[in-house]
Each structure stands twice: as structure tokens, then as C-alpha cells.
Write a protein that holds these residues in place. Structure first.
Motif, PDB file in Angstrom:
ATOM      1  N   VAL A  92      53.067 -49.716  -2.312  1.00  0.00           N
ATOM      2  CA  VAL A  92      52.154 -48.466  -2.687  1.00  0.00           C
ATOM      3  C   VAL A  92      51.616 -48.572  -0.970  1.00  0.00           C
ATOM      4  CG1 VAL A  92      51.124 -46.642  -3.605  1.00  0.00           C
ATOM      5  CG2 VAL A  92      52.830 -48.044  -4.533  1.00  0.00           C
ATOM      6  N   TRP A  93      51.334 -47.067  -0.742  1.00  0.00           N
ATOM      7  CA  TRP A  93      50.440 -46.428   0.905  1.00  0.00           C
ATOM      8  C   TRP A  93      50.508 -46.298   1.044  1.00  0.00           C
ATOM      9  CZ3 TRP A  93      55.563 -49.374   1.752  1.00  0.00           C
ATOM     10  CH2 TRP A  93      56.222 -48.169   2.514  1.00  0.00           C
ATOM     11  N   LEU A  94      49.619 -44.919   2.167  1.00  0.00           N
ATOM     12  CA  LEU A  94      49.355 -43.128   1.532  1.00  0.00           C
ATOM     13  C   LEU A  94      49.569 -43.457   2.952  1.00  0.00           C
ATOM     14  CD1 LEU A  94      45.407 -43.683   1.127  1.00  0.00           C
ATOM     15  CD2 LEU A  94      47.244 -43.865  -0.552  1.00  0.00           C
ATOM     16  N   ASP A  95      49.767 -41.454   3.542  1.00  0.00           N
ATOM     17  CA  ASP A  95      50.384 -40.925   4.122  1.00  0.00           C
ATOM     18  C   ASP A  95      49.313 -40.367   5.215  1.00  0.00           C
ATOM     19  OD1 ASP A  95      50.349 -38.412   3.054  1.00  0.00           O
ATOM     20  OD2 ASP A  95      51.782 -38.106   2.714  1.00  0.00           O
ATOM     21  N   GLN A  96      49.291 -39.680   6.148  1.00  0.00           N
ATOM     22  CA  GLN A  96      48.248 -39.478   6.796  1.00  0.00           C
ATOM     23  C   GLN A  96      47.250 -38.423   5.559  1.00  0.00           C
ATOM     24  OE1 GLN A  96      51.340 -39.034   7.346  1.00  0.00           O
ATOM     25  NE2 GLN A  96      52.322 -36.593   8.005  1.00  0.00           N
ATOM     26  N   ASP A  97      48.287 -37.427   5.193  1.00  0.00           N
ATOM     27  CA  ASP A  97      46.876 -36.898   4.439  1.00  0.00           C
ATOM     28  C   ASP A  97      46.768 -37.734   2.588  1.00  0.00           C
ATOM     29  OD1 ASP A  97      47.955 -34.448   5.917  1.00  0.00           O
ATOM     30  OD2 ASP A  97      49.534 -34.669   5.329  1.00  0.00           O
ATOM     31  N   GLY A  98      47.023 -38.851   2.458  1.00  0.00           N
ATOM     32  CA  GLY A  98      46.337 -39.551   1.342  1.00  0.00           C
ATOM     33  C   GLY A  98      47.125 -39.364   0.503  1.00  0.00           C
ATOM     34  N   ASN A  99      48.486 -39.218   0.905  1.00  0.00           N
ATOM     35  CA  ASN A  99      49.653 -38.725  -0.851  1.00  0.00           C
ATOM     36  C   ASN A  99      50.377 -40.314  -0.569  1.00  0.00           C
ATOM     37  OD1 ASN A  99      49.167 -35.686  -0.874  1.00  0.00           O
ATOM     38  ND2 ASN A  99      50.480 -35.599   0.747  1.00  0.00           N
TER      39      ASN A  99
ATOM     40  N   LYS B 193      58.689 -44.299   1.130  1.00  0.00           N
ATOM     41  CA  LYS B 193      59.675 -42.801   0.820  1.00  0.00           C
ATOM     42  C   LYS B 193      58.657 -42.091  -0.603  1.00  0.00           C
ATOM     43  CE  LYS B 193      62.968 -44.788  -1.417  1.00  0.00           C
ATOM     44  NZ  LYS B 193      64.113 -45.154  -2.382  1.00  0.00           N
ATOM     45  N   SER B 194      58.685 -40.499   0.011  1.00  0.00           N
ATOM     46  CA  SER B 194      57.478 -39.625  -1.101  1.00  0.00           C
ATOM     47  C   SER B 194      58.750 -39.724  -2.024  1.00  0.00           C
ATOM     48  CB  SER B 194      57.585 -38.714  -0.388  1.00  0.00           C
ATOM     49  OG  SER B 194      58.506 -37.872   0.483  1.00  0.00           O
ATOM     50  N   GLY B 195      57.166 -38.497  -2.952  1.00  0.00           N
ATOM     51  CA  GLY B 195      58.694 -38.447  -4.182  1.00  0.00           C
ATOM     52  C   GLY B 195      58.098 -38.574  -5.243  1.00  0.00           C
ATOM     53  N   VAL B 196      56.588 -39.531  -4.998  1.00  0.00           N
ATOM     54  CA  VAL B 196      57.018 -40.647  -6.370  1.00  0.00           C
ATOM     55  C   VAL B 196      56.178 -40.486  -7.708  1.00  0.00           C
ATOM     56  CG1 VAL B 196      55.235 -42.520  -7.274  1.00  0.00           C
ATOM     57  CG2 VAL B 196      56.404 -42.501  -4.409  1.00  0.00           C
ATOM     58  N   ARG B 197      56.957 -39.648  -9.039  1.00  0.00           N
ATOM     59  CA  ARG B 197      56.286 -39.721 -10.500  1.00  0.00           C
ATOM     60  C   ARG B 197      55.371 -40.592 -10.380  1.00  0.00           C
ATOM     61  NH1 ARG B 197      60.419 -38.047 -14.050  1.00  0.00           N
ATOM     62  NH2 ARG B 197      60.959 -39.585 -14.093  1.00  0.00           N
TER      63      ARG B 197
ATOM     64  N   GLY C  39      62.439 -37.546  -8.883  1.00  0.00           N
ATOM     65  CA  GLY C  39      61.287 -38.519  -8.144  1.00  0.00           C
ATOM     66  C   GLY C  39      62.262 -39.440  -7.637  1.00  0.00           C
ATOM     67  N   SER C  40      62.602 -39.179  -6.075  1.00  0.00           N
ATOM     68  CA  SER C  40      63.437 -40.049  -5.365  1.00  0.00           C
ATOM     69  C   SER C  40      63.077 -41.465  -5.598  1.00  0.00           C
ATOM     70  CB  SER C  40      64.197 -39.474  -4.178  1.00  0.00           C
ATOM     71  OG  SER C  40      63.150 -38.935  -3.577  1.00  0.00           O
ATOM     72  N   ALA C  41      61.896 -41.278  -5.618  1.00  0.00           N
ATOM     73  CA  ALA C  41      61.125 -43.192  -4.634  1.00  0.00           C
ATOM     74  C   ALA C  41      60.760 -43.447  -5.676  1.00  0.00           C
ATOM     75  CB  ALA C  41      59.934 -42.394  -4.102  1.00  0.00           C
ATOM     76  N   GLY C  42      60.685 -43.174  -7.276  1.00  0.00           N
ATOM     77  CA  GLY C  42      61.033 -44.165  -8.457  1.00  0.00           C
ATOM     78  C   GLY C  42      59.433 -43.328  -8.956  1.00  0.00           C
TER      79      GLY C  42
ATOM     80  N   SER D 248      55.766 -47.682  10.436  1.00  0.00           N
ATOM     81  CA  SER D 248      56.874 -47.074  10.152  1.00  0.00           C
ATOM     82  C   SER D 248      57.352 -45.999  10.496  1.00  0.00           C
ATOM     83  CB  SER D 248      55.810 -46.943   8.893  1.00  0.00           C
ATOM     84  OG  SER D 248      54.889 -46.523   8.677  1.00  0.00           O
ATOM     85  N   ALA D 249      58.232 -45.125  10.234  1.00  0.00           N
ATOM     86  CA  ALA D 249      58.749 -44.145  10.243  1.00  0.00           C
ATOM     87  C   ALA D 249      58.424 -43.076   9.050  1.00  0.00           C
ATOM     88  CB  ALA D 249      60.514 -44.149  11.010  1.00  0.00           C
ATOM     89  N   TYR D 250      58.474 -41.810   9.264  1.00  0.00           N
ATOM     90  CA  TYR D 250      57.828 -40.437   8.041  1.00  0.00           C
ATOM     91  C   TYR D 250      58.610 -39.143   8.841  1.00  0.00           C
ATOM     92  CZ  TYR D 250      56.565 -37.625   4.367  1.00  0.00           C
ATOM     93  OH  TYR D 250      57.462 -36.809   3.111  1.00  0.00           O
ATOM     94  N   GLY D 251      60.044 -38.909   9.024  1.00  0.00           N
ATOM     95  CA  GLY D 251      59.784 -37.922   8.970  1.00  0.00           C
ATOM     96  C   GLY D 251      59.930 -37.896  10.676  1.00  0.00           C
ATOM     97  N   LEU D 252      58.773 -36.578  11.646  1.00  0.00           N
ATOM     98  CA  LEU D 252      59.064 -37.059  12.816  1.00  0.00           C
ATOM     99  C   LEU D 252      58.000 -37.710  13.637  1.00  0.00           C
ATOM    100  CD1 LEU D 252      58.760 -32.990  14.401  1.00  0.00           C
ATOM    101  CD2 LEU D 252      60.670 -34.830  14.619  1.00  0.00           C
TER     102      LEU D 252
END
Length: 812
Positions: free
Chosen positions: A160-167, A173-177, A221-224, A716-720
Motif C-alpha cells: 500500500v502506498w499513496l499517490d500524489q493526492d494522498g489517495n 493500482k488505484s480503485g482499492v475498496r 475494485g480492480s486493485a482489490g 513507479s509509473a501512474y498514467g502520464l
């Protein structure tokens, strides 16, 4: 719509009407060591002899006593385990019917040769354990949990980690439930962050990470799934605990609360109350470059966000046993949040011509109130003597947001040669969500070792977002129609599933499932007088195969198909103000993304696990920054890009360095590949990503427990975006007093202040770089006092699952 729900569940209940039948038998006994002393808190598992599958289990009480309800007819044995003792198995026994009872008397556990008497289950419990279908991270009793929030704990979970917006992201992968006791939190985006930040980790038992859920779970929830299990009452009579804590991360915060449990006769009730002040700190450095035919304009911004949220949260639940086979219960969760935030930025806009350069100071203040009331009515029972189970859940949620914003932008020449001019803006943003949901799950044994599961669910969601933006001129509000929007979104989801599992042999078990979901939605822009309807149907299969190669080596193969629907607010076609040069815009054409996932899991000695996986997501939803070279602004919009695929390997490696020093290690290696077609070009963003996390548990002198958590997250990569590496070290200490009734915990997180989120996107020479720190470095001290007495009993567990509400608030 409501009549459709009623007809659906009347039909289901008529098909699976419960029969109030005979009493259930019990299996009981007592665990002792070879000296006759009780072995308290050991694990007792009920294992089916033919397949070696664990069917159920329990934990012995402090005196070594245990009891289990009798299972369905078959041949079984008991497996007893405890740290420092050899595994002990009972003789096999035959269960002929559900009234079967057996007293095993005393089962003796033999000590390991290397065991030290000082090592106990409380001090050296494994932090991370692996199961065939999930990974479990212990939270209860750890020094790092004391005084922390649920959000803090999630950021320490493996993968588990955070993206640039803290999500929250899981394995890139995003979309965690995120669920609580099998029930979704109803939120996503910043609302989910705020909700989890206001939830005390002191009330969490453990968290489950499920990367490939079966057809029984919602397809969303594709990430799980990350499921937070709250502590359960395990004693009759009156018992509970109280706690108080202090936190500092440049802003003062506190957390106080407790839980009370009461069981008498057929009633069992629980109340949890937490009153906290959660501090939020964020520093942000942003650099943008606008490339207009080789002429470069730059925007450099430094900002700091300081916020505090007052959060009282009350959770009430009660269960009543109609008989030994049937129970009903009700749960209510009430949350109120009052959040005040200041976000101040200083920006320099440099055009290459000093006369046109600007210095902009933004002073933004937002005040938000959030009320969340969720209610669940639950029934569970065994309608026959064959081992069938039936559960029904009715859910209602009412979420209300009220937000106000005051945005003051002071602009002047960069050389400060002239006084600043003020541009003042404001907003009022009431919004709300109402959600009704009903579901039922039915399971029964079939054939010799098979199990059939059937279920259905229907939900109805109404989202109403009224954003009123205005200019402020001489203390007068002037409506800004270009930024104002009233958007109503209605969504109905109908779902049904079937799961079948069986043992093909003593070494091979299979499970196959299929879930069908029909979505009917309407998005209505009151502002534009525009209505868009969408309707789509999906089939979501899942396949699991478990192969027991030998006593110590096991293989698990699985496949699943899942989807992620857009957040409700992401479909709103209007803009959401961030600062004078940045805003987010909704996308009414946004479509769901679909993911096919494959996994091969190898487990050795029930401890060492290697997971190999591949996932492909079509129509991946990613944030795309679009920069306007004319006015030097940047618009962020979520769009469907062509494809995202990942190939990954995950290794769980526990190590016992010394009898009083145990380590749980988690290592991940992943290839990430995003492909997209933007601005008439095919684009690719790929990266080999490495993640490592190590959790150390040490028993020090004077009964002091020390925990150290260290992690490294590679590029890591995320989108652009390309995201840079970061690392962190957390440490905590815990000591018990007053015969283990009083705990004192002290911890420091992100000791070296290195857990920064740094990244960049380059879109045809237009560059968007950011460097953010979410105030991870903090000091906490916490006290918890426990009081308990009584006998063990089983508290009924709800298994509700509302995926619709997870998306509420997305895009804020």
C-alpha cells in the motif's frame, strides 16, 4: 424502484425461508503444556480430514479452554498451534449430525526445544500472515497502532502506498475498496482520507488484503479489497476499555475514546466512541513549464496546508439469538466532522520578459462539515440440518457535506514594484448521498465435499451536488456561472452470483464463480439542463484452484475479472477550483474500466509465500493534466486511457533472527506499462518498480516491546506521471502495567522525514512537476486501560458489502 427491491427480496426469502430447527452440538476441550499449566490464547483449527482444509477455528481463553460449534457431517481433526510449542493434532473423529458433541478433555502441547519462557503470544505475535486467499496484518496490541488513525495504519500495510493526492493505491493500482467488518466505507478520494484519518486504530483488530476476490464480492475494485476488522467482544458480562492519546506533527492533536461490551443471555451489544482532533499538514512545491513554439513560461509554486478536523464517531451494534441457529442484529455508525483548512501558496509566473512576470500569493480557507449515518439490519441463520447458511442485509446510508470556501489571490509584479491587487472568490457547496441496498447470501454443502453459494443484491443511489461559485466585490457576492454547477446522479445496480467449490482429490480443490451486474444510471446537469443516460451489463467470472503438492508446499491458481466505475462527481461536467492556475474538471463521457487478473501463489511451510501475477486493464481511468499555453493554466481531468498492464512478483519472507526478535518481510517487483492515445499520438509510460517493507518485533528487558517498520518504494509509473523513489522508518515502544490491564505506547513515524511524494508528467514539452509531503513525521503517546470478566462467547459478524458508496465524494 423500492417496489422492485421489495419484490426481489420477498422472492429470495420465499426460496430460502429459514426453518427454526434443533440445537447445535459443541466441540470443547482444554489446552495444557507438558507440566500441566494452561496454554492460553492458542489457536484451535477444525480441519477436514479428506482435504486438509481448515473449516473454522477459535482461540482458547486465558485458561486454555476452547469450544466450537459442531460442523456439517464429515470426518475432522483438531490442529492446535501456539508460538513456542509444537503443532498438536487430535485423533480424527466422525460428525454424524449437527447435534453431535465431543469433549476432547486435555490436549497437551509440547514445547519447542528452542522456546524461551519469556516469549509470549502478546509480545511476539506475527505481524503479517498469509492465507490462500488473502494476507492479514495484525494491528491489535501493536505499539504502532496506539494513538494512530486507520489511515496511518493503511499506509503501513504491505503493497500500500499513496499517490500524489494522498489517495490509497494497492500494488501500484488505484480503485482499492476499503471495507470495515465486511462493509464498505461509502467514500473515496479526500472524503475517504478524512474518514479514515478520523477513525482510531485502537479499535482495529487486523486488516485483510484481498487482491483477487471471488464472485461473492461486488465486482467493483480492480486493485482489490482492504478490509478492516474491528475488535470483537469475546466475554460475557460487562467489559471494555478506555484510551487517551496525544499527537504532534507540527500541529497538536488528540484521540480519546473507548468501547463497552455487554452480553447477557441471548443479547450481545457493543458501543464504540472516539472523539479526536486529527491534524493534517501538507507542504507542496510545484513547477510547471508551458512550451509554446519553443517559448518557455514557468510557474513555480510553494505551498503549505494546515488543517484540523474535530471528529466524534459513535458505533452501536446489538445482536439477538432467536435460537442457536438464528440471529438478528442491527448496527448504526454515526460520524460528524468539522474540518477547517488553510492552504497558502506563493507563486512566480515567469514569461521570459521581466516586465510581464508576476508574483501571486493565494490565501485559501475552507470549512467543511460532514455528517455520515449508516445503518444495517442483519439476519443470519442455518435453515436446515445439512449445514446450509442464509444471511440477509438491509442497508441505508445518509451522507451530507456542507462546504464553504474563501479564496484570496494577491497579484503584483515579480519585482514587487507595485502594490498587490486582490481577486477574491468564494464558494458554497452543499452535497449529499442517499443509498439504499439489500443483499442476501445462501450457502449449502453439496455432494461429499462440495459447497454451493448463491446470492443477490440491489442498490439505489442518489447523489446531489450543488456547487455555487461567486466573485466577491466590495463584500458583495456576484454569481460566477462558469464555475457553478448543480448535478444530480442516480444509479441502480442489480447483481446476482453463484459460487461452487469442491475437492477433486485429497490434493486438489477447485472453486468457480460467476457474478452478473446490471447498471442503470442517469446524470442530470440542472445547470445545463442536460441529461445523460447510461446502461451496461457485465459478467465477472472467477476461478480458484488449490493444489497441495506436499505437506509443506502448496500452489494456488486464480483468475478474476473486475471493474471500476467512475466516481459520482467525476461525471459532473463542471470545474472544481484548486488555485488561480489549476482546476479539476469532470468528464461526463467517462466509462468504467475492466481488469482481468491472473495469479499463481506458492506457499511453503504455511509461512513463505511467492505470488506471481499478471493484470490487464482496458479503458484505465487516469488523471491527465492539460496545460493551456495562452493563460498558463492547468486543467486536471480523469479520462479513459487505452490500457494498463502489469506483471508482478510478491514475496512474503518471515525470519526469526533471535528468540526475541522476529521479522516479517514483504518484497515486490512489478513491470508497469501504460499505453494511451492523446493529442493524436500513441504514448507509452513504463517502469520496473520495486517495493520492500520490513517489520521488526523485539522483546526488550523490563517487558518492553519494540516495533520497527522500514520501507522502500522505488520509482513507479501512474498514467502520464513518473513517481520518484522514497523510503521511511517508523519505531514504537509499548509496555504493560497493572497485570496487563494498562498499556503505555510511544511511537514516532517517518523518523527521517523521507516519505515524500515526488513526480512529474511531460506532455509534449509541457511539464508538471510536484514535490509533496503529507506530514507523515509525527510523535504519539497513548494510554489504554482494559477491564474484562466473563466467559467466551461468539459475536455474530455481519458480512455486508456496499460498493456504491465507496465512490461518493470522488474527485474532490
Amino acid at each position: 424502484m423500492k417496489n422492485s427491491f421489495l419484490l426481489l427480496f420477498v422472492l429470495i426469502l420465499n426460496i430460502f425461508s429459514p426453518v427454526f430447527a434443533q440445537e447445535t452440538g459443541m466441540l470443547k476441550g482444554v489446552l495444557k503444556d507438558n507440566k500441566g499449566a494452561p496454554v492460553g490464547f492458542a489457536n484451535v483449527a477444525l480441519v477436514q480430514k479428506e482435504t486438509g482444509t481448515v473449516k473454522t477455528g477459535t482461540t482458547a481463553d486465558e485458561k486454555g479452554n476452547f469450544q466450537l460449534k459442531a460442523p456439517v457431517p464429515g470426518t475432522y481433526f483438531l490442529r492446535c498451534t501456539f508460538l513456542g510449542f509444537q503443532h498438536t493434532e487430535s485423533e480424527s473423529f466422525q460428525v454424524t449430525n449437527e447435534s453431535f458433541s465431543k469433549d476432547f478433555g486435555v490436549l497437551v502441547l509440547q514445547e519447542e526445544v528452542t522456546n524461551l519462557k519469556e516469549v509470549t503470544v502478546q509480545t511476539m505475535r506475527p505481524t503479517i500472515t498469509n492465507h490462500p486467499d488473502k494476507m492479514v496484518m495484525s494491528v491489535e496490541g501493536t505499539a504502532m497502532a496506539a494513538g494512530s488513525s486507520a489511515y496511518d495504519i493503511l499506509t503501513k500495510a504491505p503493497g500500500v502506498w499513496l499517490d500524489q493526492d494522498g489517495n490509497i493505491q494497492l500494488n501500484g493500482k488505484s480503485g482499492v475498496r476499503v471495507m470495515i467488518d465486511g462493509k464498505l466505507t461509502y467514500l473515496s478520494g479526500k472524503e475517504l482520507q478524512t474518514f479514515l484519518s478520523g477513525m482510531s486504530a485502537d479499535n482495529i483488530k487486523d486488516l485483510e488484503i484481498i487482491t483477487n476476490p471471488s464472485a461473492k464480492y461486488d465486482a467493483e475494485g480492480s486493485a482489490g479489497i482492504i478490509n478492516l476488522n474491528l475488535k470483537k467482544n469475546s466475554l460475557s458480562g460487562f467489559n471494555g476499555s478506555v484510551y487517551a492519546g496525544y499527537q504532534y506533527n507540527t500541529i497538536h492533536g488528540y484521540s480519546n475514546g473507548g468501547n463497552l461490551n455487554y452480553k447477557k443471555g441471548k443479547w450481545s451489544s457493543t458501543a464504540m466512541l472516539d472523539v479526536s482532533r486529527r491534524a493534517r499538514v501538507r507542504t507542496n512545491t510545484m513547477d510547471r513549464a508551458f512550451n509554446e513554439a519553443g517559448n518557455i513560461t514557468t510557474l513555480t509554486q510553494k505551498g503549505r496546508e494546515n488543517g484540523a478536523t474535530f471528529v466524534p464517531n459513535l458505533r452501536l451494534s446489538t445482536d439477538y439469538e432467536l435460537s442457536s441457529k438464528h440471529s438478528i442484529g442491527i448496527m448504526a455508525n454515526l460520524t460528524y466532522q468539522n474540518q477547517e483548512t488553510d492552504f497558502d501558496t506563493d507563486s512566480y509566473l515567469r514569461t521570459g520578459n521581466p516586465e510581464n512576470d508576476l508574483f501571486i500569493q493565494a490565501r485559501n480557507y475552507t470549512q467543511r462539515n460532514f455528517g455520515n449515518g449508516t445503518f444495517n439490519l442483519h439476519y443470519s441463520g442455518k435453515p436446515d440440518t445439512l449445514g446450509s447458511t442464509l444471511s440477509v442485509d438491509l442497508d441505508y446510508a445518509d451522507l451530507l457535506f456542507k462546504g464553504k470556501g474563501d479564496f484570496r489571490n494577491y497579484s503584483r509584479p515579480a519585482d514587487l514594484s507595485q502594490p498587490a491587487s486582490l481577486d477574491q472568490l468564494g464558494s458554497d457547496n452543499p452535497s449529499g448521498y442517499r443509498i439504499w441496498s439489500a443483499k442476501t447470501d445462501y450457502a449449502r454443502p453439496v455432494f461429499t465435499s462440495g459447497k454451493l453459494e448463491l446470492g443477490a443484491k440491489a442498490s439505489h443511489v442518489v447523489s446531489d451536488n450543488d456547487l455555487q461559485f461567486f466573485f466577491v466585490r466590495e463584500n458583495q457576492k456576484i454569481a460566477d456561472p462558469l464555475r457553478s454547477s448543480h448535478f444530480i446522479y442516480t444509479e441502480n445496480i442489480y447483481a446476482a452470483y453463484a459460487n461452487f467449490s469442491t475437492a477433486l482429490s485429497e490434493k486438489i480443490q477447485v472453486q468457480g464463480g460467476l457474478r452478473a451486474e446490471q447498471t442503470v444510471a442517469e446524470g442530470h446537469s440542472v445547470t445545463l439542463n442536460d441529461t445523460r443516460n447510461r446502461e451496461y451489463f457485465g459478467l465477472f467470472p472467477s476461478i480458484f484452484v488449490q493444489q497441495k503438492v506436499s505437506k509443506n508446499y502448496q500452489l494456488n491458481y486464480n483468475f478474476s475479472r473486475r471493474l471500476d466505475r467512475p466516481g459520482y462527481n467525476n461525471l459532473n461536467p463542471f470545474i472544481f477550483y484548486l488555485d488561480p492556475y489549476s482546476w479539476a474538471k469532470g468528464n461526463p463521457d467517462l466509462k468504467p474500466q475492466y481488469t482481468n487478473s491472473f495469479q499463481l501463489t506458492q506457499t511453503y511451510k504455511d509461512a513463505y509465500t511467492l505470488i506471481l501475477g499478471y493484470a490487464n486493464t482496458a479503458g484505465f481511468m487516469a488523471e491527465i493534466p492539460t496545460q493551456n499555453n495562452q493563460n498558463k493554466t492547468t486543467e486536471f481531468q480523469t479520462r479513459n486511457v487505452d490500457n494498463f498492464e502489469s506483471v508482478n512478483a510478491n514475496l512474503v519472507l518471515p525470519v526469526k533472527i533471535l528468540p526475541k526478535w522476529e521479522v516479517s518481510n514483504n518484497l515486490s517487483l512489478e513491470y508497469q506499462n501504460y499505453t494511451m492515445y492523446l493529442a493524436d499520438k500513441h504514448r507509452r509510460n513504463e517502469q520496473v518498480f520495486f517495493f520492500a517493507q520490513s517489520n521488526h518485533n523485539l522483546q526488550l528487558p523490563k517487558d518492553i516491546r519494540m516495533e520497527v517498520n522500514a520501507g522502500y518504494q522505488g520509482p513507479s509509473a501512474y498514467g502520464l506521471y513518473k513517481i520518484d523513489q522514497n523510503w521511511w522508518v517508523d519505531a514504537g515502544f509499548k509496555r504493560a502495567f497493572l497485570n496487563n490491564q494498562l498499556d503505555l505506547s510511544v511511537n514516532v513515524t517517518d523518523i527521517f522525514k523521507t516519505r515524500r511524494v515526488i513526480g512529474a508528467a511531460n506532455f509534449d514539452g509541457n511539464i508538471n512537476e510536484f514535490d509533496q509531503y503529507f506530514g507523515m513525521q509525527s510523535f504519539r503517546i497513548n494510554l489504554r486501560y482494559r477491564f474484562s470478566r466473563g466467559e467466551k462467547f461468539e459475536l455474530k459478524r455481519r458480512n455486508t458489502n456496499l460498493e456504491e458508496l465507496r465512490r461518493a465524494g470522488s474527485g474532490s
